[in-house]
Design an enzyme around this catalytic site. Structure first.
Site, PDB file in Angstrom:
ATOM      1  N   THR A  38       4.116  -3.071  -6.248  1.00  0.00           N
ATOM      2  CA  THR A  38       4.401  -1.886  -5.324  1.00  0.00           C
ATOM      3  C   THR A  38       5.357  -1.167  -5.643  1.00  0.00           C
ATOM      4  OG1 THR A  38       5.341  -3.338  -3.990  1.00  0.00           O
ATOM      5  CG2 THR A  38       3.249  -3.238  -3.545  1.00  0.00           C
ATOM      6  N   VAL A  80      -7.858  -3.922   0.509  1.00  0.00           N
ATOM      7  CA  VAL A  80      -6.698  -3.601   1.114  1.00  0.00           C
ATOM      8  C   VAL A  80      -5.656  -4.486   0.591  1.00  0.00           C
ATOM      9  CG1 VAL A  80      -5.417  -3.717   3.326  1.00  0.00           C
ATOM     10  CG2 VAL A  80      -7.829  -2.689   3.206  1.00  0.00           C
TER      11      VAL A  80
END
Length: 309
Positions: free
Chosen positions: A167, A196
């Site tokens: 991320t 997700v």
């Protein structure tokens, strides 16, 4: 009044040699942009959003443009933003055709009663908010496409390629003493449609882990760091202790950025590398390898920014 601080990271894992320079430049640019906002008295929330937006626009990171592709060869992204003042948060998951998912996450937080919008709902909300649609292929880079094709080969091991991805994230404290954090990601290469991801945030004495977003490890990590800081450890010690625990107990590697309420910060990782940058007291710090830390004044950094390195 507090001295503002911002810390950003571009993902923990393995950064290939040819992408190192770009990753360094990208986190530095993001930190300087966020700090610019803080310096003018802007909010931590605006600063982390701006820093993450900068990394979403940079193809060196697995977020926004440059995100990895799902099994169908599309970019599908997750993002979350959180305000430490009132613990408000907004998140989007599995969004497509949007250049900056972090902007959408912020709107979810401020314009809806919800915390998380996903897929089609997020898409309709973006339309309603007048966010321009970006053709999906505009977010696809040559590199992501190559990697996607490689992962489709029958003898491929997508796991092998996950190691250098992650991320991007930012955490900041503004002159009012408010903390905010934000993260954004394209998720896992060749992931199933609609997956997700796991994204977690850590801040000053509050740790937030959207269970829906979080792998157990990240939750444990965030909680552990907070616990150690509550026991009086510095952010750096707390981060190292928690990362060490995660490594010895479950063999998990990761990276974290932390800011506490008195403006002490840390960027620590147990992976091979993590690109990070931090600004405090008009000094910019950055690194990629363990033990590496470059420091220069913000003015000097901004000057070399404008020369385009």
């Amino acid at each position: 009044r507090m001295k503002p601080v911002i810390v950003v990271h571009g993902g923990a894992g393995r950064i290939f040699k040819e992408r190192e320079e770009g990753s360094r430049a990208g986190v530095v640019r993001a930190a300087l942009r966020g700090y610019g906002i803080l310096k003018q008295g802007g909010s931590a929330l605006d600063a982390v959003e701006e820093a993450v937006r900068s990394m979403e626009d940079d193809p060196h990171f697995n977020a926004g443009c440059g995100s990895v592709l799902n099994e169908k060869g599309e970019v599908e992204m997750d993002a979350i933003i959180m305000n430490g003042k009132n613990l408000d948060s907004g998140a989007v998951s599995a969004v497509k055709c949007i250049a900056n998912p972090i902007k959408l996450a912020r709107l979810v937080m401020e314009k809806t009663k919800h915390m998380l919008l996903t897929d089609r709902g997020a898409h309709l909300f973006a339309q309603g908010m007048g966010i321009p649609e970006t053709p999906g292929e505009k977010l696809v880079t040559e590199r992501s496409l190559e990697r996607w094709k490689k992962n489709l080969e029958p003898d491929s091991n997508p796991e092998e390629f996950q190691k250098d991805l992650g991320t991007v994230g930012a955490v900041a404290i503004d002159s009012e003493g408010n903390v905010a954090c934000a993260t954004s990601t394209g998720g896992l290469s060749n992931k199933l449609i609609g997956r997700v991801g796991d994204t977690a945030c850590i801040g000053m004495g509050w740790g937030v882990s959207h269970l829906i977003f979080c792998s157990i490890m990240k939750v444990v990590l965030a909680r552990l760091i907070l616990y150690h800081m509550e026991q009086g450890m510095s952010p750096e010690m707390a981060a190292d202790t928690a990362l060490d625990y995660m490594k010895t107990r479950v063999g998990g590697l990761g990276g974290v950025i932390v800011v506490n309420s008195s403006g002490e910060w840390a960027a620590r990782f147990s992976t091979k590398q993590m690109s990070w940058a931090a600004v405090k007291d008009d000094q910019l710090h950055s690194g990629i390898y363990a033990g590496e830390r470059h420091t220069k004044s913000v003015d000097e950094a901004l000057a070399s920014e404008s020369e385009g390195f």
